[in-house]
Design a protein around this motif. Structure first.
Motif, mmCIF file in Angstrom:
data_model
loop_
_atom_site.group_PDB
_atom_site.id
_atom_site.type_symbol
_atom_site.label_atom_id
_atom_site.label_comp_id
_atom_site.label_asym_id
_atom_site.label_seq_id
_atom_site.Cartn_x
_atom_site.Cartn_y
_atom_site.Cartn_z
ATOM 1 N N GLY A 196 -42.833 -19.829 -2.563
ATOM 2 C CA GLY A 196 -44.028 -19.861 -3.394
ATOM 3 C C GLY A 196 -43.923 -20.903 -4.497
ATOM 4 O O GLY A 196 -44.929 -21.284 -5.100
ATOM 5 N N PHE A 197 -42.702 -21.384 -4.756
ATOM 6 C CA PHE A 197 -42.448 -22.389 -5.799
ATOM 7 C C PHE A 197 -42.168 -23.776 -5.227
ATOM 8 O O PHE A 197 -41.741 -24.667 -5.964
ATOM 9 N N ALA A 242 -48.167 -26.762 2.359
ATOM 10 C CA ALA A 242 -47.262 -25.871 1.625
ATOM 11 C C ALA A 242 -47.533 -24.415 1.983
ATOM 12 O O ALA A 242 -46.608 -23.604 2.077
ATOM 13 N N MET A 243 -48.790 -24.069 2.201
ATOM 14 C CA MET A 243 -49.133 -22.704 2.586
ATOM 15 C C MET A 243 -48.601 -22.383 3.979
ATOM 16 O O MET A 243 -48.132 -21.261 4.243
ATOM 17 N N ALA A 244 -48.658 -23.353 4.887
ATOM 18 C CA ALA A 244 -48.116 -23.136 6.230
ATOM 19 C C ALA A 244 -46.608 -22.918 6.176
ATOM 20 O O ALA A 244 -46.067 -22.022 6.844
ATOM 21 N N ILE A 289 -52.073 -21.148 -8.028
ATOM 22 C CA ILE A 289 -51.448 -21.667 -9.243
ATOM 23 C C ILE A 289 -50.041 -22.184 -8.937
ATOM 24 O O ILE A 289 -49.487 -22.992 -9.683
ATOM 25 N N GLY A 290 -49.476 -21.765 -7.804
ATOM 26 C CA GLY A 290 -48.197 -22.325 -7.364
ATOM 27 C C GLY A 290 -48.297 -23.111 -6.076
ATOM 28 O O GLY A 290 -47.558 -24.067 -5.864
ATOM 29 N N LEU A 291 -49.230 -22.719 -5.203
ATOM 30 C CA LEU A 291 -49.292 -23.296 -3.857
ATOM 31 C C LEU A 291 -50.407 -24.330 -3.697
ATOM 32 O O LEU A 291 -50.936 -24.513 -2.596
#
Length: 289
Positions: free
Chosen positions: A39-40, A182-184, A270-272
């Motif tokens: 998540g970071f 990034a979500m994938a 807010i992170g991804l």
């Protein structure tokens, strides 16, 4: 920029951590209740140019899922303290969502390990949902999690035939409409094989135990935190709707904290998302604070 997985000895075994960067000030991060260290990832990539960024898979999640219980805020705080000690002994602590509670508890119990706090849409006490005051039952906790966390919690009891079907679950989530690589990566890392299928890495027992702390926690009276801190408030909440915290809520609980609104993001992005990750990285660097 370098990224690698490493392990830190803690009670009962080893905690998995992701590390970005090779030199510079140390930053240690704790994630949300059903999440994991990726998540970071966008924040780590940004900060790796001038920091060492270490994000943990908290006990019961990610590649730390096989660490034994007990779970709960006290255990996560003790684990995070070991991470800080392993990488230098003092750090800026970033806490997203539930990780904000862990970060605050670390600052209160081990202030010598904490230089500053960056609380990312988490940290101020949550009001207990109706019926959860006191000593909630497991059924009440499940109902509260289902109502507030939604799909992110419901998925813990599900299995998936392949990775793509799990990605589809996240794509359908209202907070993940603006899908990005990034979500994938975040979704792919979260799966563990179970026979011919896959299951989310976060253990149900860990989420339930941690939720019991969050919802039944007797918050101390409002008062300043023992270290400098900034609170980043996402414009929208877990389901891309109303924000989790009203304006001024962090200052009400923690007088003297710096509050910043991050517009155009929700509790997850807010992170991804590049915009959210950039705002967090800027707060870590002390820009505009």
């Amino acid at each position: 920029m370098t990224y690698r997985m490493q392990r830190v000895p803690v009670a009962g075994g080893e905690l998995a951590v992701g590390v970005w960067g090779d030199a510079g000030p140390l930053v240690v991060a704790a994630h949300g209740i059903t999440s994991h260290h990726l998540g970071f990832q966008l924040i780590g990539e940004d900060l790796a140019t001038d920091h060492r960024f270490v994000a943990a898979d908290l006990r019961g999640r990610g590649k730390s899922r096989d660490l034994p219980g007990p779970y709960g805020m006290a255990r996560h705080t003790a684990d995070l303290a070991e991470v800080v000690k392993a990488y230098g002994g003092s750090a800026v602590i970033v806490g997203h969502s539930m990780g904000g509670w862990v970060a605050i508890e670390l600052a209160r119990t081990c202030p010598m390990l904490v230089e500053r706090l960056v609380l990312v849409d988490g940290g101020p006490p949550l009001p207990a949902p109706p019926g959860l005051e006191g000593n909630p039952t497991r059924e009440q906790i499940d109902a509260a999690l289902a109502a507030t966390v939604g799909t992110a919690y419901a998925r813990l009891s599900m299995t998936f035939p392949d990775r793509e079907s799990y990605r589809e679950l996240w794509r359908a989530h209202p907070s993940f409409r603006d899908w990005n690589p990034a979500m994938a990566t975040y979704a792919d890392y979260d799966l563990v094989a179970e026979g011919d299928a896959f299951r989310p890495a976060c253990r149900m027992a860990a989420a339930q135990r941690d939720a019991a702390d969050l919802y039944a926690w007797a918050a101390p009276p409002p008062g300043p935190l023992p270290v400098p801190a900034v609170f980043l408030r996402a414009e929208r909440g877990m389901l891309d709707g109303e924000p989790m915290f009203p304006p001024g809520e962090a200052s009400r609980w923690f007088p003297g904290i710096v509050e910043r609104d991050v517009v155009g993001v929700n509790h997850y992005t807010i992170g991804l998302s590049p915009a959210g990750a950039g705002a967090v990285a800027a707060a870590v660097r002390g820009e505009g604070v």
